[in-house]
Design a protein around this motif. Structure first.
Motif, PDB file in Angstrom:
ATOM      1  N   ASP A   5       0.418  -0.886  -0.150  1.00  0.00           N
ATOM      2  CA  ASP A   5      -0.370   0.059   0.275  1.00  0.00           C
ATOM      3  C   ASP A   5       0.828   1.374   0.428  1.00  0.00           C
ATOM      4  N   ARG A   7      -0.364   4.318  -0.285  1.00  0.00           N
ATOM      5  CA  ARG A   7      -1.341   5.777   0.042  1.00  0.00           C
ATOM      6  C   ARG A   7      -0.488   6.547   1.073  1.00  0.00           C
ATOM      7  N   GLU A  11      -4.980   8.104   4.523  1.00  0.00           N
ATOM      8  CA  GLU A  11      -5.411   7.441   3.078  1.00  0.00           C
ATOM      9  C   GLU A  11      -6.235   6.423   3.857  1.00  0.00           C
ATOM     10  N   ARG A  14      -8.498   7.105   6.909  1.00  0.00           N
ATOM     11  CA  ARG A  14      -9.514   7.696   6.227  1.00  0.00           C
ATOM     12  C   ARG A  14     -10.731   5.794   5.683  1.00  0.00           C
ATOM     13  N   GLU A  15     -10.218   5.151   4.409  1.00  0.00           N
ATOM     14  CA  GLU A  15     -10.069   4.075   3.903  1.00  0.00           C
ATOM     15  C   GLU A  15     -10.335   2.867   4.297  1.00  0.00           C
ATOM     16  N   ALA A  55      -4.879   4.928  -4.269  1.00  0.00           N
ATOM     17  CA  ALA A  55      -5.775   4.522  -3.765  1.00  0.00           C
ATOM     18  C   ALA A  55      -7.418   4.731  -5.502  1.00  0.00           C
ATOM     19  N   PHE A  82      -7.251   0.503  -4.428  1.00  0.00           N
ATOM     20  CA  PHE A  82      -7.916   0.664  -3.902  1.00  0.00           C
ATOM     21  C   PHE A  82      -9.215   0.646  -3.834  1.00  0.00           C
ATOM     22  N   GLU A  83      -9.845   1.459  -4.604  1.00  0.00           N
ATOM     23  CA  GLU A  83     -10.984   1.672  -4.853  1.00  0.00           C
ATOM     24  C   GLU A  83     -11.650   0.751  -5.761  1.00  0.00           C
ATOM     25  N   LYS A  86     -12.021  -2.440  -3.698  1.00  0.00           N
ATOM     26  CA  LYS A  86     -13.622  -3.225  -2.809  1.00  0.00           C
ATOM     27  C   LYS A  86     -14.542  -2.565  -4.436  1.00  0.00           C
ATOM     28  N   VAL A  92     -11.747  -5.712   3.137  1.00  0.00           N
ATOM     29  CA  VAL A  92     -11.132  -4.080   3.766  1.00  0.00           C
ATOM     30  C   VAL A  92     -11.073  -4.687   5.245  1.00  0.00           C
ATOM     31  N   LYS A  95      -8.022   0.434   9.759  1.00  0.00           N
ATOM     32  CA  LYS A  95      -6.608   0.228   9.692  1.00  0.00           C
ATOM     33  C   LYS A  95      -5.416   0.407  11.086  1.00  0.00           C
TER      34      LYS A  95
END
Length: 103
Positions: A5, A7, A11, A14-15, A55, A82-83, A86, A92, A95
């Motif tokens: 990852d 990012r 991020e 948040r995600e 992302a 990542f979008e 998902k 997912v 974190k």
């Protein structure tokens, strides 16, 4: 296979994250991969395929090319990032917290 990852930490918070992925911020990736760098990380010295993601897939596409230019052969990235992961139902999770637990 090892997911990586790239990012920004915000991020991830948040995600969420892909379970088992290691985090290597985009700004440090080349330093962590290069065995001659004082910042080299052992996680990148394994006999694995590394699958980068960001992302939306833009940063990871460029990072994959850079690592290939550095001589890394077993590296790819997730198109759509990542979008996309998902949207296809990839797992997912939140974190994991790095804050110290309060007593």
């Amino acid at each position: 296979m090892q997911f990586v990852d790239i990012r920004d930490m915000r991020e991830l918070e948040r995600e969420g994250v892909i379970p088992g992925a290691i985090h290597a911020p985009r700004g440090m990736l080349e330093f962590w991969v290069d065995p001659e760098s004082p910042y080299h990380r052992e996680a990148f010295a394994q006999d694995k395929e590394y699958v980068l993601f960001c992302a939306a897939g833009w940063r990871s596409a460029l990072a994959t090319k850079t690592l290939m230019d550095m001589g890394m052969e077993r590296v790819s990235h997730i198109g759509g990032g990542f979008e996309g992961w998902k949207k296809t139902g990839g797992p997912v999770e939140a974190k994991p917290s790095t804050k110290p637990k309060e007593s």
